[in-house]
Motif scaffolding. Structure first.
Motif, PDB file in Angstrom:
ATOM      1  N   THR A 121     -72.981 -46.800  18.080  1.00 49.65           N
ATOM      2  CA  THR A 121     -74.455 -46.751  17.858  1.00 49.65           C
ATOM      3  C   THR A 121     -75.458 -46.550  18.709  1.00 49.65           C
ATOM      4  OG1 THR A 121     -74.608 -49.401  17.782  1.00 49.65           O
ATOM      5  CG2 THR A 121     -74.163 -48.442  15.747  1.00 49.65           C
ATOM      6  N   ASN A 122     -74.880 -45.873  19.859  1.00 50.09           N
ATOM      7  CA  ASN A 122     -75.883 -45.524  20.942  1.00 50.09           C
ATOM      8  C   ASN A 122     -76.113 -44.146  20.695  1.00 50.09           C
ATOM      9  OD1 ASN A 122     -76.952 -45.805  23.336  1.00 50.09           O
ATOM     10  ND2 ASN A 122     -75.183 -45.626  24.657  1.00 50.09           N
ATOM     11  N   ASN A 123     -77.048 -44.142  19.718  1.00 51.39           N
ATOM     12  CA  ASN A 123     -77.677 -42.657  19.516  1.00 51.39           C
ATOM     13  C   ASN A 123     -79.108 -42.774  18.803  1.00 51.39           C
ATOM     14  OD1 ASN A 123     -77.156 -42.804  16.572  1.00 51.39           O
ATOM     15  ND2 ASN A 123     -75.309 -43.269  17.274  1.00 51.39           N
ATOM     16  N   TRP A 124     -79.641 -41.809  18.771  1.00 49.55           N
ATOM     17  CA  TRP A 124     -81.006 -41.815  18.360  1.00 49.55           C
ATOM     18  C   TRP A 124     -81.227 -42.277  16.945  1.00 49.55           C
ATOM     19  CZ3 TRP A 124     -83.539 -39.174  14.238  1.00 49.55           C
ATOM     20  CH2 TRP A 124     -85.190 -39.099  14.326  1.00 49.55           C
ATOM     21  N   ALA A 125     -80.207 -41.733  15.788  1.00 45.23           N
ATOM     22  CA  ALA A 125     -80.239 -42.060  14.435  1.00 45.23           C
ATOM     23  C   ALA A 125     -79.825 -43.685  14.332  1.00 45.23           C
ATOM     24  CB  ALA A 125     -79.341 -41.132  13.978  1.00 45.23           C
ATOM     25  N   SER A 126     -78.983 -44.144  15.114  1.00 44.04           N
ATOM     26  CA  SER A 126     -78.644 -45.365  14.742  1.00 44.04           C
ATOM     27  C   SER A 126     -79.828 -46.279  15.159  1.00 44.04           C
ATOM     28  CB  SER A 126     -77.257 -45.807  15.480  1.00 44.04           C
ATOM     29  OG  SER A 126     -76.348 -45.174  14.901  1.00 44.04           O
ATOM     30  N   MET A 127     -80.317 -45.893  16.412  1.00 45.83           N
ATOM     31  CA  MET A 127     -81.453 -46.976  17.158  1.00 45.83           C
ATOM     32  C   MET A 127     -82.681 -46.901  16.137  1.00 45.83           C
ATOM     33  SD  MET A 127     -80.728 -46.854  21.140  1.00 45.83           S
ATOM     34  CE  MET A 127     -80.266 -45.147  21.347  1.00 45.83           C
ATOM     35  N   GLY A 128     -82.987 -45.745  15.368  1.00 42.27           N
ATOM     36  CA  GLY A 128     -84.112 -45.501  14.577  1.00 42.27           C
ATOM     37  C   GLY A 128     -83.878 -46.492  13.390  1.00 42.27           C
ATOM     38  N   THR A 129     -82.578 -46.725  12.835  1.00 39.05           N
ATOM     39  CA  THR A 129     -82.513 -47.597  11.850  1.00 39.05           C
ATOM     40  C   THR A 129     -82.395 -49.128  12.366  1.00 39.05           C
ATOM     41  OG1 THR A 129     -79.845 -47.745  12.102  1.00 39.05           O
ATOM     42  CG2 THR A 129     -80.865 -46.220  10.504  1.00 39.05           C
ATOM     43  N   ASN A 136     -88.778 -56.822   9.825  1.00 43.15           N
ATOM     44  CA  ASN A 136     -88.552 -58.214  10.140  1.00 43.15           C
ATOM     45  C   ASN A 136     -89.758 -58.856  11.089  1.00 43.15           C
ATOM     46  OD1 ASN A 136     -86.795 -60.769  10.012  1.00 43.15           O
ATOM     47  ND2 ASN A 136     -86.046 -60.423  11.958  1.00 43.15           N
ATOM     48  N   ARG A 137     -90.727 -57.933  11.270  1.00 44.83           N
ATOM     49  CA  ARG A 137     -91.983 -58.661  12.223  1.00 44.83           C
ATOM     50  C   ARG A 137     -92.451 -59.803  11.644  1.00 44.83           C
ATOM     51  NH1 ARG A 137     -93.556 -54.439   9.168  1.00 44.83           N
ATOM     52  NH2 ARG A 137     -95.507 -54.362   8.086  1.00 44.83           N
ATOM     53  N   LYS A 138     -92.376 -60.086  10.526  1.00 45.14           N
ATOM     54  CA  LYS A 138     -93.091 -61.539  10.116  1.00 45.14           C
ATOM     55  C   LYS A 138     -92.282 -62.537  10.587  1.00 45.14           C
ATOM     56  CE  LYS A 138     -96.218 -59.892   6.493  1.00 45.14           C
ATOM     57  NZ  LYS A 138     -95.831 -58.799   5.670  1.00 45.14           N
ATOM     58  N   HIS A 139     -91.087 -62.528  10.818  1.00 42.36           N
ATOM     59  CA  HIS A 139     -90.179 -63.641  11.307  1.00 42.36           C
ATOM     60  C   HIS A 139     -90.045 -63.447  12.811  1.00 42.36           C
ATOM     61  CE1 HIS A 139     -89.200 -64.223   7.063  1.00 42.36           C
ATOM     62  NE2 HIS A 139     -89.042 -63.115   6.892  1.00 42.36           N
ATOM     63  N   VAL A 140     -89.751 -62.135  13.392  1.00 41.33           N
ATOM     64  CA  VAL A 140     -89.737 -61.959  14.723  1.00 41.33           C
ATOM     65  C   VAL A 140     -90.897 -61.071  15.032  1.00 41.33           C
ATOM     66  CG1 VAL A 140     -88.253 -61.494  16.887  1.00 41.33           C
ATOM     67  CG2 VAL A 140     -87.154 -62.299  14.730  1.00 41.33           C
ATOM     68  N   PRO A 141     -91.998 -61.646  15.618  1.00 43.26           N
ATOM     69  CA  PRO A 141     -93.206 -60.715  16.055  1.00 43.26           C
ATOM     70  C   PRO A 141     -92.862 -59.515  16.894  1.00 43.26           C
ATOM     71  CG  PRO A 141     -93.542 -63.020  16.001  1.00 43.26           C
ATOM     72  CD  PRO A 141     -92.042 -62.885  15.947  1.00 43.26           C
ATOM     73  N   ILE A 142     -93.454 -58.520  16.609  1.00 43.12           N
ATOM     74  CA  ILE A 142     -93.229 -57.274  17.598  1.00 43.12           C
ATOM     75  C   ILE A 142     -94.427 -57.019  18.134  1.00 43.12           C
ATOM     76  CG2 ILE A 142     -91.385 -56.180  16.066  1.00 43.12           C
ATOM     77  CD1 ILE A 142     -93.568 -54.363  15.082  1.00 43.12           C
ATOM     78  N   PRO A 143     -94.572 -56.320  19.257  1.00 39.62           N
ATOM     79  CA  PRO A 143     -95.780 -56.073  20.042  1.00 39.62           C
ATOM     80  C   PRO A 143     -96.788 -55.265  19.260  1.00 39.62           C
ATOM     81  CG  PRO A 143     -94.029 -55.668  21.449  1.00 39.62           C
ATOM     82  CD  PRO A 143     -93.278 -56.069  20.061  1.00 39.62           C
ATOM     83  N   MET A 144     -98.203 -55.298  19.394  1.00 40.59           N
ATOM     84  CA  MET A 144     -99.129 -54.420  18.524  1.00 40.59           C
ATOM     85  C   MET A 144     -98.928 -53.182  18.932  1.00 40.59           C
ATOM     86  SD  MET A 144    -100.386 -56.324  16.118  1.00 40.59           S
ATOM     87  CE  MET A 144    -101.594 -55.249  15.591  1.00 40.59           C
ATOM     88  N   HIS A 145     -98.507 -52.767  20.160  1.00 38.34           N
ATOM     89  CA  HIS A 145     -98.460 -51.364  20.493  1.00 38.34           C
ATOM     90  C   HIS A 145     -97.498 -50.567  19.517  1.00 38.34           C
ATOM     91  CE1 HIS A 145     -95.337 -52.765  23.406  1.00 38.34           C
ATOM     92  NE2 HIS A 145     -94.858 -51.639  23.297  1.00 38.34           N
ATOM     93  N   HIS A 146     -96.628 -51.369  18.932  1.00 35.97           N
ATOM     94  CA  HIS A 146     -95.702 -50.682  17.786  1.00 35.97           C
ATOM     95  C   HIS A 146     -96.189 -50.764  16.515  1.00 35.97           C
ATOM     96  CE1 HIS A 146     -92.348 -49.875  20.696  1.00 35.97           C
ATOM     97  NE2 HIS A 146     -92.284 -51.275  21.218  1.00 35.97           N
ATOM     98  N   TRP A 171     -91.166 -38.591  13.106  1.00 36.96           N
ATOM     99  CA  TRP A 171     -91.983 -39.324  14.122  1.00 36.96           C
ATOM    100  C   TRP A 171     -91.840 -40.712  14.219  1.00 36.96           C
ATOM    101  CZ3 TRP A 171     -97.672 -37.250  15.465  1.00 36.96           C
ATOM    102  CH2 TRP A 171     -97.898 -37.859  16.340  1.00 36.96           C
ATOM    103  N   PHE A 172     -92.144 -41.130  12.775  1.00 38.85           N
ATOM    104  CA  PHE A 172     -91.833 -42.649  12.656  1.00 38.85           C
ATOM    105  C   PHE A 172     -90.441 -43.236  13.050  1.00 38.85           C
ATOM    106  CE2 PHE A 172     -90.315 -46.307   9.715  1.00 38.85           C
ATOM    107  CZ  PHE A 172     -91.447 -47.043  10.120  1.00 38.85           C
ATOM    108  N   VAL A 173     -89.195 -42.526  12.953  1.00 39.38           N
ATOM    109  CA  VAL A 173     -88.029 -42.991  13.187  1.00 39.38           C
ATOM    110  C   VAL A 173     -88.031 -42.780  14.875  1.00 39.38           C
ATOM    111  CG1 VAL A 173     -85.741 -42.395  13.055  1.00 39.38           C
ATOM    112  CG2 VAL A 173     -86.964 -42.246  11.038  1.00 39.38           C
ATOM    113  N   ASP A 174     -88.570 -41.786  15.492  1.00 36.39           N
ATOM    114  CA  ASP A 174     -88.630 -41.902  16.670  1.00 36.39           C
ATOM    115  C   ASP A 174     -89.224 -43.143  17.386  1.00 36.39           C
ATOM    116  OD1 ASP A 174     -87.735 -40.079  19.176  1.00 36.39           O
ATOM    117  OD2 ASP A 174     -89.967 -40.410  19.561  1.00 36.39           O
ATOM    118  N   ARG A 175     -90.380 -43.190  16.477  1.00 34.50           N
ATOM    119  CA  ARG A 175     -91.118 -44.666  17.290  1.00 34.50           C
ATOM    120  C   ARG A 175     -90.307 -45.963  17.022  1.00 34.50           C
ATOM    121  NH1 ARG A 175     -96.024 -45.463  19.978  1.00 34.50           N
ATOM    122  NH2 ARG A 175     -96.057 -47.679  20.112  1.00 34.50           N
ATOM    123  N   MET A 176     -89.488 -45.886  16.018  1.00 35.77           N
ATOM    124  CA  MET A 176     -88.564 -47.031  15.758  1.00 35.77           C
ATOM    125  C   MET A 176     -87.533 -47.123  16.663  1.00 35.77           C
ATOM    126  SD  MET A 176     -89.968 -48.644  13.102  1.00 35.77           S
ATOM    127  CE  MET A 176     -91.423 -48.240  14.000  1.00 35.77           C
TER     128      MET A 176
END
Length: 169
Positions: A75-83, A91-101, A144-149
């Motif tokens: 899973t060490n590839n762009w597509a897998s890491m995007g998912t 899951n951001r309500k359970h494990v908060p993520i930084p606002m810059h994301h 672009w969204f997947v890339d951001r993910m």
């Protein structure tokens, strides 16, 4: 409820399906869905009411796609890491993520959604230019969204042991 969460519920995604969806084949073949839906709806001009069959098949493919591919060996590839990033985002309500994301992800979802009226107009009116523009618009902002993910996953993988286990070299 946000659009990403609604989509996840409609797709009935659980952990085992997310694992299969991390297969790059699943990610890249999802880019066929909008063009297939476009062709299926356009077929109403040629085959009339029988177009229900290709339309149904296109939506069935959208639902089946994350289910038909095997769990990837690596899973060490762009597509897998995007998912993975998408799962973290959901899951951001359970494990908060930084606002810059959060803000850019929401903006990219809105920008992608702005292509829907163009896409739907193209489908309804059989306007090839609008349909093509709608397809491109939605896919560019979804990519672009997947890339951001991917970026989100890279930032978050060390913050939760579950996230770390997803990455297989």
């Amino acid at each position: 409820m946000d659009f990403a969460r609604l989509t996840e519920k409609l797709m009935s995604m659980d952990d085992s399906i997310w694992e299969r969806h991390a297969n790059p084949w699943s990610v890249y073949t999802r880019f066929t869905i909008l063009p297939l839906i476009s062709i299926a709806f356009w077929s109403r001009e040629l085959i009339g009411l029988y177009s229900v069959l290709p339309i149904s098949l296109a939506f069935l493919w959208a639902w089946l796609n994350p289910r038909v591919f095997s769990v990837p060996i690596t899973t060490n590839n762009w597509a897998s890491m995007g998912t993975f990033g998408e799962r973290i985002y959901l899951n951001r309500k359970h494990v908060p993520i930084p606002m810059h994301h959060v803000k850019p992800a929401k903006l990219l979802q809105i920008l992608s959604a702005l292509g829907l009226p163009i896409f739907i107009f193209g489908l309804y009116s059989l306007n090839f230019s609008a349909l093509l523009l709608g397809n491109i618009w939605i896919m560019v902002f979804k990519s672009w969204f997947v890339d951001r993910m991917v970026w989100l996953f890279m930032d978050m993988q060390s913050r939760d042991s579950n996230y770390q286990r997803w990455l297989k070299s």
